[in-house]
Scaffold this motif. Structure first.
Motif, short mmCIF file in Angstrom:
data_model
loop_
_atom_site.label_atom_id
_atom_site.label_comp_id
_atom_site.label_asym_id
_atom_site.label_seq_id
_atom_site.Cartn_x
_atom_site.Cartn_y
_atom_site.Cartn_z
N VAL A 187 69.82 -60.13 105.45
CA VAL A 187 69.72 -60.30 104.09
C VAL A 187 70.79 -61.40 103.48
CG1 VAL A 187 69.28 -59.28 101.65
CG2 VAL A 187 68.35 -58.25 103.78
N GLY A 188 70.39 -62.42 102.90
CA GLY A 188 71.37 -63.28 102.50
C GLY A 188 71.39 -62.98 100.72
N GLU A 189 70.30 -62.72 100.16
CA GLU A 189 70.18 -62.13 98.77
C GLU A 189 68.98 -61.24 98.55
OE1 GLU A 189 71.39 -61.78 95.86
OE2 GLU A 189 71.65 -63.65 95.32
N ALA A 190 69.34 -60.36 97.67
CA ALA A 190 68.43 -59.30 97.27
C ALA A 190 68.43 -59.07 95.82
CB ALA A 190 68.99 -58.08 98.11
N LEU A 191 67.29 -59.04 95.27
CA LEU A 191 67.12 -58.62 93.67
C LEU A 191 66.21 -57.67 93.55
CD1 LEU A 191 67.03 -62.46 92.34
CD2 LEU A 191 69.20 -60.56 92.14
N LEU A 192 66.60 -56.81 92.74
CA LEU A 192 65.21 -55.69 92.34
C LEU A 192 64.75 -56.29 90.79
CD1 LEU A 192 66.86 -52.37 92.89
CD2 LEU A 192 64.81 -53.22 94.08
N VAL A 193 63.46 -56.63 90.73
CA VAL A 193 62.82 -57.00 89.51
C VAL A 193 61.91 -56.15 89.00
CG1 VAL A 193 63.55 -59.35 89.87
CG2 VAL A 193 61.12 -58.46 90.51
N GLY A 194 61.61 -55.90 87.66
CA GLY A 194 60.60 -55.30 87.19
C GLY A 194 59.24 -55.88 86.65
N VAL A 195 58.12 -55.27 87.08
CA VAL A 195 57.08 -56.20 86.62
C VAL A 195 56.30 -55.46 85.44
CG1 VAL A 195 54.69 -57.19 87.63
CG2 VAL A 195 56.72 -57.31 88.98
N PRO A 196 56.16 -55.90 84.45
CA PRO A 196 55.44 -55.10 83.35
C PRO A 196 54.06 -54.50 83.69
CG PRO A 196 56.90 -56.84 82.42
CD PRO A 196 56.67 -57.17 83.88
N ALA A 217 64.86 -45.16 92.82
CA ALA A 217 64.83 -46.71 92.78
C ALA A 217 64.14 -47.25 93.87
CB ALA A 217 66.25 -47.01 92.86
N LEU A 218 63.40 -46.61 94.80
CA LEU A 218 62.81 -47.23 95.98
C LEU A 218 61.58 -48.07 95.32
CD1 LEU A 218 62.12 -44.31 98.42
CD2 LEU A 218 63.77 -46.34 98.55
N PRO A 219 61.56 -49.23 95.96
CA PRO A 219 60.55 -50.27 95.18
C PRO A 219 59.25 -50.04 95.54
CG PRO A 219 61.64 -51.44 96.99
CD PRO A 219 62.37 -49.94 96.84
N ASP A 220 58.31 -50.61 94.53
CA ASP A 220 56.98 -50.33 95.03
C ASP A 220 56.38 -51.52 96.03
OD1 ASP A 220 56.04 -48.42 92.78
OD2 ASP A 220 57.20 -49.85 91.65
N GLU A 234 62.43 -52.93 104.48
CA GLU A 234 61.48 -51.75 103.74
C GLU A 234 61.90 -50.55 104.59
OE1 GLU A 234 57.32 -50.69 102.02
OE2 GLU A 234 57.51 -52.29 103.51
N ALA A 235 62.12 -50.43 105.99
CA ALA A 235 62.43 -49.49 106.92
C ALA A 235 63.66 -48.84 106.62
CB ALA A 235 62.18 -49.76 108.35
N ARG A 236 64.89 -49.44 106.19
CA ARG A 236 65.96 -49.29 105.95
C ARG A 236 66.33 -48.65 104.47
NH1 ARG A 236 69.97 -51.42 109.22
NH2 ARG A 236 71.21 -50.00 108.12
N LEU A 237 65.34 -48.84 103.65
CA LEU A 237 65.68 -48.53 102.43
C LEU A 237 65.72 -47.11 102.04
CD1 LEU A 237 62.77 -50.70 100.18
CD2 LEU A 237 65.42 -51.09 100.82
N PRO A 238 64.92 -45.90 102.63
CA PRO A 238 65.32 -44.55 102.22
C PRO A 238 66.84 -44.50 102.76
CG PRO A 238 63.70 -44.77 103.44
CD PRO A 238 64.00 -46.14 103.50
N ASP A 239 67.60 -45.28 103.49
CA ASP A 239 68.97 -44.77 103.80
C ASP A 239 69.97 -45.36 102.69
OD1 ASP A 239 68.21 -43.33 106.29
OD2 ASP A 239 68.04 -45.19 107.34
N VAL A 240 69.53 -46.40 101.78
CA VAL A 240 70.46 -46.86 101.19
C VAL A 240 70.19 -47.06 99.62
CG1 VAL A 240 71.27 -48.70 102.86
CG2 VAL A 240 69.21 -49.10 101.12
N LEU A 241 68.89 -46.52 99.39
CA LEU A 241 68.52 -46.42 97.74
C LEU A 241 68.45 -45.04 97.60
CD1 LEU A 241 66.16 -49.34 97.45
CD2 LEU A 241 68.50 -49.25 96.54
N ASP A 242 68.70 -44.36 96.37
CA ASP A 242 68.05 -43.37 95.53
C ASP A 242 66.67 -43.48 95.57
OD1 ASP A 242 67.49 -41.34 93.81
OD2 ASP A 242 69.07 -41.90 92.30
#
Length: 560
Positions: free
Chosen positions: A459-468, A515-518, A504-512
């Motif tokens: 990963v070089g860049e990572a952003l969480l964005v909200g989609v209304p 905050a897991l993305p959809d 995606e496979a690593r997310l449960p180890d690093v995110l509350d």
């Protein structure tokens, strides 16, 4: 009643005094549980259980100021224990048990609880035999039974409940112990972790006085009295119902989980509180004909933006219900409210949240927002936009880390919301000073998680964005860029790439888990905007919205 000495300012002792002197009928129903095992608790019984449990807790060694890690769902036994802890001089600490073990440990270290109040089922689910099953359902539960604290549990004993744990129901059955004198209204009463990293867990601290101030403010929004019924799992309106002598009816499930059962229980109630996502689930069930078009006489909507589209739909499907939008934050709730008709009739550029409630001070700070979005000239009213700053009787005492190091109590809350005032003094929101995503009842601050996401391999860049989405809620999309990616003329976006699947496979180890993305997508590069050349999250949200919609339609088709 025992004739114990109470301080009249503390909202728990106000409740007990009202029962003791007959202002609240001891035979009236205080709590009603709606579920497979429905039942009721009278005010007289509730008062006795609070007093006896508070006395038993003190006899067991709970000292004034002790913090109790509280992990019991809203149920009559949980409500009683929560109030008994306060009556004994303790403080309830709410920590999401589904956060990552690392984050949970950091929050535990910050709060330093001496006690844990937990459902027997949660002890069992977090024990080693069942922990893998819980993890498969998205919960990285800590081993509650091994926490170095005194343990209280609700429900029947199950494997995993630690030796020496005290069953709450048995505490309430004890008699003959001295009832503790009512605690100071300025004593710490509630700690709620809202966000933060393992290095800096952030928690809001309220005293009994600030909680009581919030309960009184809610009574401005919805006037409750004896004989009425409030159908909700939210303490913010359930406790005002108890102080008014009304019946707090607690549903087995939220409308989001079981809209049919919720609608059946809420029909005919006087009031309820819903987050926009739950209101949408209820309206979907009404529109589909799965439930009759009946709802509480008054519904408060809050904890997320309440959009006009949701209110129009609510009025069309449930015209006999009064709909109100409530604005506030964990740091100060409520602050303002507005009737659906008033909000729908307002021709303003922004989100009208209403006039500040009586006793609430709301001012604008115009400094430091020259580069904010939207532009101050974009209001259409020629008025400057500033950050909304609140104060009032429900203002928090402060943040845990600050208070524990001796900092003075908070005098105001900087909301992070950009706003302006109309001619009637009503608050109109037009944006945020910092990135934040609101999903359900959770406030997700991308900046707290993005450094950990950028540290993942590849990963070089990572952003969480909200989609209304139309109901005012937001969906969370994680946008990643490969560390080998090169910018191209147009942003290229895709799902299911090797990098997206690996992340995606690593997310449960690093995110509350909250905050897991959809959805996880990969883009060629991150577009920039503004004089400061910051990541253009609005542009990214527009790019990924069609992919999110397609993914959700695919999920619904698979379930069908």
């Amino acid at each position: 009643m025992t004739g114990a000495q109470y301080t009249t300012e503390h909202f728990v002792t106000r409740l007990l005094e009202a029962v003791a002197d007959g202002r609240t009928d001891p035979q009236a129903v205080a709590l009603r549980w709606v579920g497979r095992r429905s039942g009721t608790v009278t005010y007289g019984r509730l008062a006795r259980q609070i007093e006896r449990t508070a006395a038993a807790l003190r006899a067991e060694g709970l000292r004034p100021g002790d913090r109790v890690l509280f992990s019991i769902r809203p149920r009559p036994e949980g409500v009683m224990l929560c109030l008994a802890v306060l009556a004994a001089g303790g403080s309830n600490v709410f920590v999401d048990p589904g956060s990552t073990p690392e984050l949970f440990a950091a929050r535990l270290a910050a709060a330093r609880p001496r006690w844990a109040a937990t459902e027997a089922l949660l002890y069992a689910a977090s024990s080693r035999p069942l922990r893998r099953l819980a993890r498969s359902r998205g919960l990285l539960l800590p081993d509650y039974g091994r926490l170095p604290v005194r343990h209280l549990y609700s429900g029947a004993w199950l494997p995993g409940v630690p030796r020496g744990a005290r069953r709450i129901a048995r505490l309430a059955s004890r008699r003959g112990q001295e009832v503790p004198v009512g605690p100071s209204p300025d004593a710490e009463a509630l700690v709620v972790f809202t966000s933060g990293t393992t290095a800096d867990p952030r928690a809001v601290v309220h005293t009994a006085s600030t909680l009581g101030g919030g309960l009184d403010l809610f009574r401005q929004v919805v006037d409750l009295s004896a004989g009425q019924t409030v159908h909700t799992d939210q303490m913010s309106i359930g406790l005002p119902a108890l102080l008014a002598g009304a019946t707090w009816e607690i549903p087995a499930r939220t409308p989001g989980r079981d809209p049919v059962a919720f609608a059946r229980g809420a029909a005919g109630a006087d009031a309820s509180f819903l987050v926009p996502a739950d209101a949408t689930a209820l309206l979907d069930a009404v529109e589909a004909g799965r439930v009759p078009p009946r709802a509480p006489r008054t519904v408060l909507l809050g904890a997320a933006p309440v959009r006009k589209a949701l209110l129009r739909r609510a009025q069309a499907l449930l015209p006999g219900t009064r709909w109100l939008a409530v604005y506030g934050a964990t740091e100060m709730l409520p602050a303002a409210a507005v009737e659906a008709e008033e909000k729908l009739a307002a021709d303003v550029d922004g989100d009208l949240v209403g006039a500040p409630l009586a006793g609430v001070s709301a001012i604008l700070d115009f400094s430091g927002h020259e580069d904010s979005e939207p532009d101050p000239d974009g209001t259409g009213e020629g008025r400057p936009v500033g950050e909304l700053v609140l104060s009032g009787p429900s203002l928090m005492a402060g943040y845990l880390a600050d208070l524990d190091t001796g900092a003075p109590r908070a005098k105001e809350h900087r909301t992070g919301d950009l706003a302006w005032f109309d001619d009637a003094g009503r608050i109109v929101l037009v944006g945020r000073t910092r990135d934040m995503i609101i999903r359900g009842t959770l406030n997700i601050y991308p900046g707290l998680y993005e450094p950990r996401l950028r540290a993942l391999p590849g990963v070089g860049e990572a952003l969480l964005v909200g989609v209304p989405v139309p109901d005012g809620d937001e969906r969370v999309v994680l946008v990643v860029v490969s560390d080998e990616s090169e910018p191209v003329d147009e942003v290229v976006v895709g799902t299911g790439t090797l990098l997206a699947r690996a992340v995606e496979a690593r997310l449960p180890d690093v995110l509350d888990h909250g905050a897991l993305p959809d959805l996880v997508v990969e883009v060629s590069h991150v577009p920039l905007a503004g004089r400061s050349r910051k990541p253009d999250r609005r542009s990214l949200a527009a790019l990924v919205a069609p992919l999110l919609a397609a993914a959700q339609q695919g999920d619904e088709g698979a379930r069908g």
